[in-house]
Structures are given as C-alpha cells and as structure tokens.
Design a protein around this motif. Structure first.
Motif, PDB file in Angstrom:
ATOM      1  N   GLN A  51       0.859  -1.174   0.000  1.00  0.00           N
ATOM      2  CA  GLN A  51       0.000   0.000   0.000  1.00  0.00           C
ATOM      3  C   GLN A  51       0.899   1.228   0.000  1.00  0.00           C
ATOM      4  O   GLN A  51       1.684   1.419   0.935  1.00  0.00           O
ATOM      5  N   VAL A  52       0.816   2.039  -1.033  1.00  0.00           N
ATOM      6  CA  VAL A  52       1.609   3.264  -1.106  1.00  0.00           C
ATOM      7  C   VAL A  52       0.844   4.373  -0.394  1.00  0.00           C
ATOM      8  O   VAL A  52      -0.291   4.695  -0.747  1.00  0.00           O
ATOM      9  N   LEU A  53       1.473   4.954   0.625  1.00  0.00           N
ATOM     10  CA  LEU A  53       0.853   6.019   1.416  1.00  0.00           C
ATOM     11  C   LEU A  53       1.288   7.399   0.955  1.00  0.00           C
ATOM     12  O   LEU A  53       0.544   8.368   1.104  1.00  0.00           O
ATOM     13  N   GLY A  54       2.492   7.508   0.432  1.00  0.00           N
ATOM     14  CA  GLY A  54       2.987   8.807   0.003  1.00  0.00           C
ATOM     15  C   GLY A  54       4.257   8.677  -0.815  1.00  0.00           C
ATOM     16  O   GLY A  54       4.916   7.637  -0.817  1.00  0.00           O
ATOM     17  N   LEU A  65       6.730   6.200   0.824  1.00  0.00           N
ATOM     18  CA  LEU A  65       6.194   5.708   2.092  1.00  0.00           C
ATOM     19  C   LEU A  65       5.251   4.563   1.753  1.00  0.00           C
ATOM     20  O   LEU A  65       4.202   4.773   1.141  1.00  0.00           O
ATOM     21  N   VAL A  66       5.630   3.350   2.129  1.00  0.00           N
ATOM     22  CA  VAL A  66       4.917   2.173   1.643  1.00  0.00           C
ATOM     23  C   VAL A  66       4.773   1.135   2.742  1.00  0.00           C
ATOM     24  O   VAL A  66       5.690   0.920   3.537  1.00  0.00           O
ATOM     25  N   THR A  67       3.609   0.516   2.792  1.00  0.00           N
ATOM     26  CA  THR A  67       3.362  -0.595   3.706  1.00  0.00           C
ATOM     27  C   THR A  67       3.436  -1.892   2.916  1.00  0.00           C
ATOM     28  O   THR A  67       2.704  -2.067   1.933  1.00  0.00           O
ATOM     29  N   ASN A 151       3.284  12.369  10.583  1.00  0.00           N
ATOM     30  CA  ASN A 151       4.385  13.328  10.596  1.00  0.00           C
ATOM     31  C   ASN A 151       5.405  13.004   9.507  1.00  0.00           C
ATOM     32  O   ASN A 151       5.934  13.902   8.841  1.00  0.00           O
ATOM     33  N   CYS A 152       5.673  11.726   9.313  1.00  0.00           N
ATOM     34  CA  CYS A 152       6.611  11.324   8.265  1.00  0.00           C
ATOM     35  C   CYS A 152       6.049  11.660   6.883  1.00  0.00           C
ATOM     36  O   CYS A 152       6.768  12.144   6.008  1.00  0.00           O
ATOM     37  N   LEU A 153       4.756  11.423   6.694  1.00  0.00           N
ATOM     38  CA  LEU A 153       4.112  11.743   5.426  1.00  0.00           C
ATOM     39  C   LEU A 153       4.171  13.245   5.151  1.00  0.00           C
ATOM     40  O   LEU A 153       4.456  13.683   4.025  1.00  0.00           O
ATOM     41  N   ALA A 154       3.931  14.053   6.194  1.00  0.00           N
ATOM     42  CA  ALA A 154       4.019  15.504   6.033  1.00  0.00           C
ATOM     43  C   ALA A 154       5.444  15.918   5.680  1.00  0.00           C
ATOM     44  O   ALA A 154       5.654  16.800   4.827  1.00  0.00           O
TER      45      ALA A 154
END
Length: 295
Positions: A51-54, A65-67, A151-154
């Motif tokens: 799952q790509v989050l960002g 940013l990936v799960t 916070n990491c995504l931001a």
C-alpha cells in the motif's frame, strides 16, 4: 566491512520510509523522468502486495512511504492475479511457482530494486547510455502507524517547500499531496491507511482537507486560519519540526517508545549491540522516539 542487513519485519504489515538518490551530477530527474518514475511505481505497486501512502520525486532523489504486506496474508488466488497483472496472457503461472512470487512480491527489497532497475533500463535506452543511474543502496526505516506516520508523510510532502520549488505543497505535481489534489482520482494507487481514526471517514475530500491542514501547520504555510498549533507559536513549531526531520531519514526505527523498544528486541541478534540501546526521544515531536541507524 560487511554492510548491516536491512531492518525488515516480514511477519506482519510494516510501513517503511524509503529514500534513494541518483549517482549522476546535478538534477537528472526532470519532468519527463519524474513522469516515467511515477508510472513505474504505479505499475509495480499494482503487482506487489503493498500500500503506497505517500511519495515525493525530487530532482536527484525520491521518497516513498509504503506498507508491505506479509506472505501469510496473501492467497494463491492473489498471487495468480498479480502474475496476470504483470505478465498478461503471455506466460502461465505454474502451481510450483506460487511460493516464489509470493515471497518476491511481498519483499521491500525486491519492490524497490525493480523500480530502480526498470527506470535505469528505460532511461539508458532513451539516451543511448550505459551504467548505473542510482547511487548507493536505498535507505529504509520502519515507521509506526499513527502520529509518527502522518508526521513522516508531512515531511515527505514538504520537500518541495524546503527546496523553494513551490509556494504551496499541493502545487507540486510529483508528490502525494499534489497527486491527490491534481488528479481527484478514484484509483487505488494511494492509501489513506495511516492508523488514525480521524482519517477513517468515508469522504476522501474530508480526509484530504484534514491532511492538507496538518501539512500546512507543520510547514508553517499561511492558511489564514490562526497561528497556533497545540499551544506553540507556529514559527517555533515549524522550526522544531524542520530541525528534527533527519530522524525521518537517518533513524532505523521511529515511533512510540514501546514500538522502538520492541523493534530493538526483534533485531537484537542482528545488531549484536555491545551495550543496551534505549529509544532516543525526539524533541519537538510528542511521544516520538527513534532507534539510531547502525552502520
């Protein structure tokens, strides 16, 4: 000296912040190259169990940013569907091959390696060149879901602001925030699975509004909606956040104290520490700790 093995949790869903830099001088990733790289990431993300989050694609590096999902959550039918997605009708998946592809398509290392190798192959062919495009092996750190993750995504989506490329983060088309704003797509490329209750609302528009306000607050971007975040004057908050962003790239594990402590115990045999290592408190990020990356 042998390289420290990568911190990977393969027995459960795990979110990673991935960073990879180019080996070429200057900023070789122009608009065309970023389009190519984004397309490759999208295509392979539909094959791999993730799952790509960002993301954010910059001129000389990219963030992802990936799960990654664990093997034990993937059925034979899902492996067959990914094989069909990857190869179409040209090849037939034999039953004995299923364990191989299940392992490959749940591996962070294989996922990032294929992204980079595919990009390099197409880039070199278009320019009639040979050789590597990417620098040393990619960095990755484990990120706990929830407050640490957002916070990491931001941090990732604020990269174009730090580089003075745009005035507003959503104006940068090569980031996850820009992608969400520009496309208004209903595809499944980007996930909102952040581990935060407020992002479980049905309305994607509402999720995007909440997240945009969070990014603006973290980046100190004027929205005309007040200047206070959690009782701290906004400029101070921004400065503290920016000063601590190195933990989103240099730590091995980042999250709550217990999350980091459990990670240390899991990797104790791998690290073989000469002394007990305690979670390091990150000033400026409430209840956030890190395990320093070892080399």
């Amino acid at each position: 000296m042998a390289r420290m093995p990568r911190f990977l949790l393969t027995h459960r869903q795990t979110t990673y912040h991935v960073i990879s830099r180019t080996a070429l001088d200057g900023y070789p990733l122009g608009d065309q190259e970023k389009s190519l790289l984004l397309g490759i990431i999208q295509n392979l993300s539909a094959v791999y169990f993730c799952q790509v989050l960002g993301f954010c694609l910059m001129g000389n590096h990219f963030h992802l940013l990936v799960t990654m999902l664990p093997e034990n959550e993937i059925t034979d039918q899902e492996v067959q569907a990914s094989f069909q997605q990857r190869y179409g009708d040209e090849y037939t998946l034999m039953p004995g091959q299923i364990p191989f592809y299940r392992q490959k398509w749940t591996s962070l290392s294989e996922y990032v390696k294929e992204i980079k190798q595919t990009f390099t192959r197409v880039y070199n062919k278009k320019r009639g060149r040979k050789g590597t495009f990417w620098a040393e092996r990619f960095k990755s750190l484990i990120v706990e879901k929830g407050e640490t993750l957002i916070n990491c995504l931001a941090y990732i989506d604020l990269n174009p602001i730090r580089a003075n490329l745009v005035d507003k983060p959503e104006d940068y088309r090569w980031s996850s925030l820009g992608y969400r704003f520009r496309s208004h797509r209903k595809d499944t490329f980007l996930s909102w699975n952040l581990g935060l209750e407020e992002y479980n609302v049905d309305s994607s528009k509402e999720r995007l509004r909440l997240y945009r306000e969070f990014v603006y607050a973290r980046g100190g971007i004027d929205t005309g909606k007040g200047k206070v975040l959690e009782g701290v004057p906004l400029p101070e908050c921004v400065e503290r956040f920016i000063q601590r962003t190195r933990f989103f790239t240099e730590a091995g594990i980042i999250g709550s104290r217990e999350f980091v402590r459990q990670g240390f115990e899991h990797f104790r045999d791998l690290i073989q520490p000469k002394r007990e290592r305690r979670p390091h408190k990150i000033q400026g990020l409430e209840q956030t700790y890190s395990l320093k990356r070892l080399t």
